[in-house]
Write a protein that holds these residues in place. Structure first.
Motif, PDB file in Angstrom:
ATOM      1  N   UNK A  63       0.883  -1.373   0.041  1.00  0.00           N
ATOM      2  CA  UNK A  63      -0.003  -0.055  -0.016  1.00  0.00           C
ATOM      3  C   UNK A  63       0.807   1.284   0.056  1.00  0.00           C
ATOM      4  N   UNK A  64       0.520   2.260  -0.719  1.00  0.00           N
ATOM      5  CA  UNK A  64       1.245   3.586  -0.960  1.00  0.00           C
ATOM      6  C   UNK A  64       2.364   3.603  -2.205  1.00  0.00           C
ATOM      7  N   UNK A  65       2.514   2.149  -2.597  1.00  0.00           N
ATOM      8  CA  UNK A  65       3.449   2.046  -3.867  1.00  0.00           C
ATOM      9  C   UNK A  65       2.634   2.655  -5.278  1.00  0.00           C
ATOM     10  N   UNK A  66       3.065   3.626  -5.945  1.00  0.00           N
ATOM     11  CA  UNK A  66       2.244   3.810  -7.070  1.00  0.00           C
ATOM     12  C   UNK A  66       2.759   3.665  -8.272  1.00  0.00           C
ATOM     13  N   UNK A  67       4.105   3.469  -8.649  1.00  0.00           N
ATOM     14  CA  UNK A  67       4.624   2.929  -9.860  1.00  0.00           C
ATOM     15  C   UNK A  67       6.048   2.175  -9.288  1.00  0.00           C
ATOM     16  N   UNK A  68       6.279   1.111 -10.354  1.00  0.00           N
ATOM     17  CA  UNK A  68       7.846   0.504 -10.171  1.00  0.00           C
ATOM     18  C   UNK A  68       8.248   0.525 -11.660  1.00  0.00           C
ATOM     19  N   UNK A  69       9.592   0.541 -11.605  1.00  0.00           N
ATOM     20  CA  UNK A  69      10.186   0.454 -13.137  1.00  0.00           C
ATOM     21  C   UNK A  69      11.531  -0.642 -12.695  1.00  0.00           C
ATOM     22  N   UNK A  70      11.020  -1.858 -12.999  1.00  0.00           N
ATOM     23  CA  UNK A  70      11.993  -2.847 -12.667  1.00  0.00           C
ATOM     24  C   UNK A  70      12.961  -3.108 -13.993  1.00  0.00           C
ATOM     25  N   UNK A  71      14.341  -3.778 -13.425  1.00  0.00           N
ATOM     26  CA  UNK A  71      15.380  -3.855 -14.568  1.00  0.00           C
ATOM     27  C   UNK A  71      15.854  -5.312 -14.146  1.00  0.00           C
ATOM     28  N   UNK A  72      16.609  -6.046 -14.806  1.00  0.00           N
ATOM     29  CA  UNK A  72      17.509  -7.226 -14.294  1.00  0.00           C
ATOM     30  C   UNK A  72      18.972  -6.846 -14.554  1.00  0.00           C
ATOM     31  N   UNK A  73      19.811  -6.897 -13.730  1.00  0.00           N
ATOM     32  CA  UNK A  73      21.112  -6.828 -13.968  1.00  0.00           C
ATOM     33  C   UNK A  73      21.730  -7.765 -14.970  1.00  0.00           C
ATOM     34  N   UNK A  74      22.687  -7.390 -15.839  1.00  0.00           N
ATOM     35  CA  UNK A  74      23.285  -8.453 -16.642  1.00  0.00           C
ATOM     36  C   UNK A  74      24.558  -8.735 -16.046  1.00  0.00           C
ATOM     37  N   UNK A  75      25.433  -7.826 -15.485  1.00  0.00           N
ATOM     38  CA  UNK A  75      26.376  -8.214 -14.676  1.00  0.00           C
ATOM     39  C   UNK A  75      26.447  -7.266 -13.489  1.00  0.00           C
ATOM     40  N   UNK A  76      27.073  -7.757 -12.293  1.00  0.00           N
ATOM     41  CA  UNK A  76      27.001  -7.083 -10.841  1.00  0.00           C
ATOM     42  C   UNK A  76      28.612  -7.174 -10.372  1.00  0.00           C
ATOM     43  N   UNK A  77      28.822  -6.001  -9.606  1.00  0.00           N
ATOM     44  CA  UNK A  77      29.964  -6.262  -8.739  1.00  0.00           C
ATOM     45  C   UNK A  77      29.494  -5.494  -7.574  1.00  0.00           C
ATOM     46  N   UNK A  78      29.826  -5.787  -6.263  1.00  0.00           N
ATOM     47  CA  UNK A  78      29.627  -5.336  -5.074  1.00  0.00           C
ATOM     48  C   UNK A  78      30.891  -5.161  -4.358  1.00  0.00           C
ATOM     49  N   UNK A  79      31.091  -4.498  -3.263  1.00  0.00           N
ATOM     50  CA  UNK A  79      32.001  -4.274  -2.520  1.00  0.00           C
ATOM     51  C   UNK A  79      31.551  -4.342  -1.081  1.00  0.00           C
ATOM     52  N   UNK A  80      32.356  -4.629  -0.164  1.00  0.00           N
ATOM     53  CA  UNK A  80      32.119  -4.734   1.023  1.00  0.00           C
ATOM     54  C   UNK A  80      32.580  -3.361   1.662  1.00  0.00           C
ATOM     55  N   UNK A  81      31.550  -2.322   1.525  1.00  0.00           N
ATOM     56  CA  UNK A  81      31.990  -1.083   2.029  1.00  0.00           C
ATOM     57  C   UNK A  81      30.948  -0.302   2.787  1.00  0.00           C
ATOM     58  N   UNK A  82      31.158   0.341   3.954  1.00  0.00           N
ATOM     59  CA  UNK A  82      30.256   0.991   4.796  1.00  0.00           C
ATOM     60  C   UNK A  82      30.024   2.636   4.316  1.00  0.00           C
ATOM     61  N   UNK A  83      28.720   2.832   3.837  1.00  0.00           N
ATOM     62  CA  UNK A  83      28.371   4.316   3.159  1.00  0.00           C
ATOM     63  C   UNK A  83      27.682   5.059   4.494  1.00  0.00           C
ATOM     64  N   UNK A  84      28.381   6.159   4.654  1.00  0.00           N
ATOM     65  CA  UNK A  84      28.015   6.964   5.608  1.00  0.00           C
ATOM     66  C   UNK A  84      26.716   7.858   4.967  1.00  0.00           C
ATOM     67  N   UNK A  85      25.592   7.886   5.816  1.00  0.00           N
ATOM     68  CA  UNK A  85      24.492   8.562   5.170  1.00  0.00           C
ATOM     69  C   UNK A  85      24.313   9.875   6.082  1.00  0.00           C
ATOM     70  N   UNK A  86      23.857  11.037   5.422  1.00  0.00           N
ATOM     71  CA  UNK A  86      23.706  12.110   6.526  1.00  0.00           C
ATOM     72  C   UNK A  86      22.441  12.547   6.225  1.00  0.00           C
ATOM     73  N   UNK A  87      21.821  13.480   7.147  1.00  0.00           N
ATOM     74  CA  UNK A  87      20.645  14.193   7.093  1.00  0.00           C
ATOM     75  C   UNK A  87      20.153  15.360   6.270  1.00  0.00           C
ATOM     76  N   UNK A  88      19.872  15.423   5.351  1.00  0.00           N
ATOM     77  CA  UNK A  88      19.513  16.500   4.394  1.00  0.00           C
ATOM     78  C   UNK A  88      18.372  17.303   4.796  1.00  0.00           C
ATOM     79  N   UNK A  89      18.663  18.597   4.827  1.00  0.00           N
ATOM     80  CA  UNK A  89      17.420  19.465   5.541  1.00  0.00           C
ATOM     81  C   UNK A  89      16.323  19.249   4.559  1.00  0.00           C
ATOM     82  N   UNK A  90      14.998  19.024   5.135  1.00  0.00           N
ATOM     83  CA  UNK A  90      13.965  18.942   4.144  1.00  0.00           C
ATOM     84  C   UNK A  90      13.106  20.042   3.651  1.00  0.00           C
ATOM     85  N   UNK A  91      12.527  20.152   2.708  1.00  0.00           N
ATOM     86  CA  UNK A  91      11.946  21.400   2.454  1.00  0.00           C
ATOM     87  C   UNK A  91      10.788  21.473   3.000  1.00  0.00           C
ATOM     88  N   UNK A  92      10.040  22.513   3.535  1.00  0.00           N
ATOM     89  CA  UNK A  92       8.948  22.549   4.039  1.00  0.00           C
ATOM     90  C   UNK A  92       7.918  21.768   3.696  1.00  0.00           C
TER      91      UNK A  92
END
Length: 99
Positions: A63-92
């Protein structure tokens, strides 16, 4: 193993609830709240295309999902890496998720 990437849009104001529901779906290996044309970027990793299709159908039924655009990957590569996220000020009037 099949890797799929699905871009998801949701009803405004439903981002947090949809994020929590998407996080409960088996096969979702990455879930990113993004800014731009789409609200979420979902990484799916499952055994075969039929299960990938079924997982996208489960995402569409959240519930709440309005659209999806799916794709399947032909090739993939992943790395074990921690990504820091930060809070971005929201618009009113827009809630910003800290994930």
């Amino acid at each position: 193993m099949v890797v799929g990437v699905t871009l998801v849009n949701v009803v405004a104001g439903q981002e947090r609830r949809v994020f929590e529901k998407l996080g409960e779906i088996p096969g979702i290996r990455g879930l990113h709240h993004v800014f731009g044309e789409y609200d979420f970027l979902v990484i799916i990793e499952v055994d075969g295309l039929p299960l990938l299709s079924k997982t996208v159908d489960v995402i569409r039924d959240v519930p709440g999902v309005t659209t999806t655009t799916p794709s399947s990957a032909l090739n993939s590569q992943t790395r074990n890496k921690t990504v820091s996220t930060h809070r971005v000020p929201a618009k009113r009037g827009h809630e910003c998720l800290q994930i």
